[in-house]
Scaffold this active site. Sequence first.
Site, short mmCIF file in Angstrom:
data_model
loop_
_atom_site.label_atom_id
_atom_site.label_comp_id
_atom_site.label_asym_id
_atom_site.label_seq_id
_atom_site.Cartn_x
_atom_site.Cartn_y
_atom_site.Cartn_z
N ASP A 1 -2.94 9.79 3.22
CA ASP A 1 -3.21 8.38 2.98
C ASP A 1 -4.53 8.44 2.33
O ASP A 1 -5.60 8.95 2.67
CB ASP A 1 -3.01 7.70 4.12
CG ASP A 1 -3.21 6.15 3.97
OD1 ASP A 1 -3.45 5.76 2.84
OD2 ASP A 1 -3.14 5.39 4.98
N CYS B 1 -3.95 3.08 -5.00
CA CYS B 1 -3.26 3.93 -3.92
C CYS B 1 -1.85 4.45 -4.58
O CYS B 1 -1.53 5.83 -4.13
CB CYS B 1 -3.03 2.99 -2.83
SG CYS B 1 -1.94 1.46 -3.35
N HIS C 1 0.85 -1.18 0.00
CA HIS C 1 -0.08 0.08 -0.02
C HIS C 1 0.75 1.19 -0.07
O HIS C 1 1.86 1.43 0.74
CB HIS C 1 -0.88 0.02 1.25
CG HIS C 1 -1.69 1.20 1.42
ND1 HIS C 1 -2.69 1.76 0.48
CD2 HIS C 1 -1.62 2.25 2.40
CE1 HIS C 1 -3.08 2.83 0.99
NE2 HIS C 1 -2.56 3.34 1.76
#
Length: 1047
Positions: free
Chosen positions: A936, A989, A857
């Site tokens: 994020d 991501c 991620h």
Amino acid sequence: MDKGKAGRRRSSAEIVTEGKRKKPSSSELHKITKILNAKPEDVHVQSPLSKLRSSEHWDVSLQGWKRSLRNKVLSLDHKSKKGVRGHPVTSKISPERQLKVMLTNVLWTDLGRKFRKTLPRNDANLCDANKVQSDSLPSTSVDSLETCQKLEPLHQSLNLSERIPRVILTNVLGTKLGRKYIKTSSVTEANLGDTDNLQSEQLSSSSDGSLESCQNLNPHKNFFLSESSSQSSKTDNYAKQTSYTKEKRRDDDGISFMSDTQPKDLSSGSRDCDHLEVGSRNKDDTNSVSRMEPTLISRKRKKRLRSNLPDTHNPASLYKSAEQTKEQENDPAVFTELEKSSENYHEDPKLFEEVTYESIESDFAQLPSDCGQELALSASPQMTSGCSAMETFESSISSDTVGNSTLVVKDENELNTIEKPVLSEHSEGNLSFISAEPIVVSSDEEGPTEQKSSEILKLQPKQDDAISHESESTSEPVVSELPLITCESVQTSSELCSYNPVMENISCLIPKNEMDLQLDFIFTSVYIGKIKGASKGCVTFTTKYIKIPFQVSVHEISLLVDTTHLKRFGLWKNKDDDHSKKSHAILFLWVSSNYLQEIQTQLENSVFSQQSKSTEFIFLELHSSISQREELKLKDIMTEISTTNGELELSYPLSWVQALPLFQNLSSKESSFIHYYCASTCSFPAATTEEMKMKSVSQPSNTDTAKPTYTLLQKQSSGCYSLSITSNPDEEWREVRHTGPVQKLIVYPPPPTKGGLGVTNEDLECLEEGEFLNDVIIDFYLKYLILEKASDELVERSHIFSSFFYKCLTRKENNLTEDNPNLSMAQRRHKRVRTWTRHINIFNKDYIFVPVNESSHWYLAVICFPWLEEVVYEDFPQTIPQYSQAEESHHDSRTIDNDLHTSSALSSGTEDSQSPEMNVTVPKKMCKRPCILILDSLKAASIQNTVQNLREYLEVEWEVKRKTHREFSKTNMVDLCPKVPKQDNSSDCGVYLLQYVESFFKDPIVNFELPIHLEKWFPRHVIKTKREDIRELILKLHLQQQKGSSS
């Protein structure tokens, strides 16, 4: 009358035929007169009769009634001469005596005498009087209705019984069809003789008047009568007002009636009333409703039904119950109980329904056709349109649907579904009397019928021509609406039951060829030339036309294709021709070229810019697979069309292989079927071409393939190869991965700049949808942003670490490889990356970008103002367009929510003391806060570990660069998690990380006053195109570097 059998109870009033009447004794009449004189105010003979329109309904005057009564009515004390079971009783009139209704024998004609002789007397309890009761129950008019309604006390009814007129019924068995019915109506059950057959199948038609005459008699007069009268009393006034027209037509034919004073007659009449009442009350009862439908049942089914009936449905048992009633009328205790029960029935209609439900249902099954016809004509007088609809419906169905009203359970729900929509529009305001499905039958006078069954009785009573004409005149609109209402139900239920009466009804209304040769298919899409349409209904195939309803964009179109212009057709099913994995079946229609102008006209000239060959082909994508029955019916329709058009080839469907050459040369721009449908399923050769421009690289081809699964077409033009690759018709498109050697596409930044990053063709694969971006693409685009997108001033103040930086910082190493085991963990981590900053001092920068990858991620950490030890407020520069300045003025009064992380929620005491003072000056100042921003898109990372590792790194790096010690803690280097745009899948991501950096360079954050809101930093559609933008950028740089190297 048979008087010879000893011990047999004589009827309460015998019917004397052919003018023989027994006059009442003078003593008895004297007693009746004495009783009537006691309460003269209770008796008003002329009062109810004065309300009647005798001139319109009756040909016999009141005086004629009196004279007829004196001459032909029996004495009312006849029953008192002989008691029950032969025991004599006194002739004194008991106050509990019930009202006895006498019917005149109508069998005075020759046919009636023959009929009496043919009836066997195999039951001792059935006499001629019973036969007359069953044969000649009257069709009551409004006059007799009002007369019976006013009979309240017993002594009044006894006195008025002399004034009740006789009514002569016309024998409906006078026709040839009636005599045929007499011969075929015998039943073989032991306890059902011909008399019972006549009683069950030839009850004369009861109109609203007969219903009301039964319901208005006092409940203590008869047990059976009390049951039926409780519910039907609600419809008296309403039925009285509307039955005038129908009754006048019957009276013109000489049909009249007369009431007798015999208890069994009343029980029979009560039973008829029960028939009518159940149809009106049990509107939602499927069992009762199903028995009111017109059906055709075999003799075996009728026998089976009658054998299953309980004893209470047997006419013999009914007679026994009538006997018990006669016994109870002499017992005051029993009579009191009966009277109370009758009153309870009036008070509680639900209790009445429970008691009489079974017997009423069975009686309905035995209603004859002529009674049903009278009911259909007179049961709904409250509404003219409702009556007309029922009359036309019965005339439309004609004789094929006449019969005993009985249905098997399998057909009940289907018929209810079909019948209720027809009557729903007429059922308002008729809640008490008119049921949702009244009995509908047909008479012979209303229309000729060609098909006749020996099992079906079709009586032809003498009716007025006006009734027939009324039925015929009103039948036309209902006939036209019937197929529309019942078509869908018939189609869905045709496979569920072996017999569907509504299907036969439609066959009577629609010509057989037109009804049979019609087929509907549910389709999803239609492809005509260049357009693709979505379904707006079912496609209908007939011998005259093909109707295709569809929608294109916002336009709804109903295309009618004339079958005379149809050349060929095809039906391609997936199991036979495995050309399609998308749909179960495709219907193909090929029309003639001279019909294209008509199609273009129907499509409003807005669909085609010009006529083309592809317009001749119509493709219908069906929703589900086609059954064998539907396929055969479709072939029958096409055969009929081919016979009509003289095109014999039309009767033979084209297979996929045969039809393919017709349109395989069409391009995807010309045919929507090829563009939308075949591009993802069948993909014919030369039809679905997708050109791919590739570099001319000669590579050896694999020639030892066992079976080719695709077709490759090559074309060279301007030094480039144009390749067209299509799969075979039985294959699907599959993703093809590059299997050749790895080729370096670009080096960025290009030489002679040092530190260039190479990007290969394998790296491009991660730019496909659903793939994770690798570190090469991340590093390439970050370098591209800082070199090409950021301003010079921002480049001087920023530094971007490689995606390997944090990975090396946190990499675990063997302790044996460490040179100095006395180093702390922070120093060991710093030692791994100490060379990354040998040419740069990060404490001279305002923003340091650190890409972080944890558990596949990606997220971004931005170290802001690492050289500051506390918050600083400065004036806004005049030259910088501040994104944060506008945002800050909007959010200055808000409280800190989730932007400040929980680990650093407490700031230093200096900050807290300064905040109240600076709130007023915040719009004029910008805040520089030493912090670590965590951007994020999922908030799925272990932020605390990341922030702590970066603090420790900064602490060691400060010692190395500044040669002093400084503590980077939660108070002087806080971590913030502002709200940023979030990803909506699990693979973007890395794309969001790159977009965060690009948005920061385009609109940097210069004011770090809390809270920081970045939810609308960039729109979502930017992310959707980011992968393709990066791919095009790499290919563009590849071409530029190629041209530069060649020159």
